[in-house]
Design a protein around this motif. Structure first.
Motif, short mmCIF file in Angstrom:
data_model
loop_
_atom_site.label_atom_id
_atom_site.label_comp_id
_atom_site.label_asym_id
_atom_site.label_seq_id
_atom_site.Cartn_x
_atom_site.Cartn_y
_atom_site.Cartn_z
N THR A 91 -7.26 0.90 -3.48
CA THR A 91 -6.68 0.25 -2.27
C THR A 91 -7.77 0.38 -0.83
O THR A 91 -8.12 -0.51 -0.25
N ALA A 133 0.82 -1.18 -0.03
CA ALA A 133 0.10 -0.01 -0.02
C ALA A 133 0.89 1.23 -0.06
O ALA A 133 1.87 1.27 0.91
N GLY A 151 -8.93 -3.24 -1.75
CA GLY A 151 -7.64 -3.73 -1.00
C GLY A 151 -7.98 -3.88 0.48
O GLY A 151 -7.65 -5.00 1.05
N SER A 152 -8.60 -2.87 1.20
CA SER A 152 -8.89 -3.01 2.53
C SER A 152 -10.46 -3.63 2.55
O SER A 152 -10.90 -4.00 3.78
O1 LIG Z 1 -4.25 -2.20 5.85
C1 LIG Z 1 -3.38 -2.13 4.99
O2 LIG Z 1 -2.67 -1.09 5.00
C2 LIG Z 1 -3.20 -3.23 3.90
C3 LIG Z 1 -3.64 -2.51 2.55
C4 LIG Z 1 -4.70 -2.96 1.91
C5 LIG Z 1 -5.07 -3.87 3.11
N1 LIG Z 1 -4.34 -4.03 3.98
#
Ligand SMILES: O=C(O)[C@@H]1CCC=N1
Ligand SMILES: NC(=O)C1=CN([C@@H]2O[C@H](COP(=O)(O)OP(=O)(O)OC[C@H]3O[C@@H](n4cnc5c(N)ncnc54)[C@H](OP(=O)(O)O)[C@@H]3O)[C@@H](O)[C@H]2O)C=CC1
Length: 270
Positions: free
Chosen positions: A170, A100, A174-175
């Motif tokens: 993200t 990230a 991503g999250s």
């Molecule tokens: O929490 C995070 O920073 C990482 C990046 C996206 C998911 N988990």
């Protein structure tokens, strides 16, 4: 591009790197074409690697040139880790980051050459992830196609031209799995407050979210239509949605939450 002579070198076999690696091994990727660098992978991963016959090293081995150098350590330790990896980079190596925040120019400065920046998600482990990706101009069409094939084992890949979109990707995907798991926790807790035993409430919430996800996966209908199919006029769902879809309902909370995630992604760049 990846072969036992020029392997995919995975740096960091934790939650994300490990999820993708599991997806690749399940899909039949040649274990001899993979090298893992991780001083202390999770126990389950150690077993998985040993069973699959994947070479695992605590630090960068001598005499290996990576076809793909996949960077899957926390962004906060990237500065400390990258100098030890330079010996793995040859003229044809593509650096593939899942971190990230860390930008293409960050990796160009430290490793040079071809860089693909991605943001996957943990459902990759069961082949149901989705990955956002952007490549720099040094990535050949052939290398991009091979990376696309590799990432596609873990689910669809969305290539973008504008790197700035990766911060928003993200925030959404991503999250995103964490938001869904938290939704299950919230539904279970609310069910408990409505009078259900906690374990029954959790089973109901969990199966409802996975079932709804599977229905959406298989159905051609929009999410909105699937929602409307549950909602009888003046019924129970309408009563709940009048709260969730109110002006102070879930949308403004999501607006705020995803902005916080995208802002944090931009902060992690430095
Ligand atoms: O929490 C995070 O920073 C990482 C990046 C996206 C998911 N988990
Ligand atoms: N988790 C997710 O859902 C997602 C994560 N990402 C990105 O993936 C990256 C990894 O995150 P995540 O998998 O959650 O983190 P983890 O901590 O689970 O995995 C990182 C792994 O790297 C290991 N490690 C630590 N130091 C080194 C080193 N010097 N060399 C090699 N390996 C090392 C860690 O070991 P130890 O635990 O002993 O420190 C751990 O096993 C991050 O950059 C994150 O932004 C991107 C999308 C989604």
């Amino acid at each position: 591009m990846i072969s036992p002579g020029t392997p995919l070198v995975l740096v960091g076999a934790g939650n994300m790197g490990g999820a993708m690696l599991s997806g690749w091994l399940d899909a039949g990727t040649d274990p001899a074409a993979i090298v893992v660098i991780d001083p202390k992978p999770p126990e389950a991963m150690v077993e998985r690697l040993a069973n699959a016959g994947v070479r695992c090293e605590a630090s960068a081995p001598q005499g290996v040139t990576a076809g793909i150098l996949m960077l899957a350590v926390k962004p906060q330790i990237m500065d400390a880790v990258l100098p030890g990896l330079k010996g793995l980079v040859g003229p044809d190596t593509v650096s593939l980051s899942v971190a990230a925040g860390k930008t293409i120019s960050y990796f160009e400065e430290r490793l040079g050459g071809a860089v693909v920046r991605t943001i996957p998600n943990t459902p990759a482990m069961v082949g149901r992830g989705i990955t956002g990706a952007v490549a720099n101009a040094a990535v050949s069409a052939e290398a991009k196609a091979e990376i696309d094939r590799l990432l596609s084992v873990c689910g669809p890949v969305e290539w973008v031209e504008d790197e700035a979109m990766i911060d928003a990707i993200t925030a959404v995907s991503g999250s995103g799995p964490a938001y869904v798991f938290y939704l299950v926790e919230c539904m279970a807790e609310a069910g408990r407050k409505c009078g259900l035993p906690a374990d029954l409430a959790m089973r109901l919430a969990r199966e409802t979210v996975t079932g709804a996800g599977e229905l959406m996966h298989r159905s051609p209908s929009e999410a909105e239509t699937l929602r409307q199919n549950v909602t009888s006029p003046n019924g129970t769902t309408a009563a709940a949605l009048s709260v969730l879809m109110a002006e102070d309902g879930i949308q403004p909370v999501f607006d705020k939450a995803l902005k916080a995630a995208a802002d944090r992604s931009r902060e992690l760049a430095s």
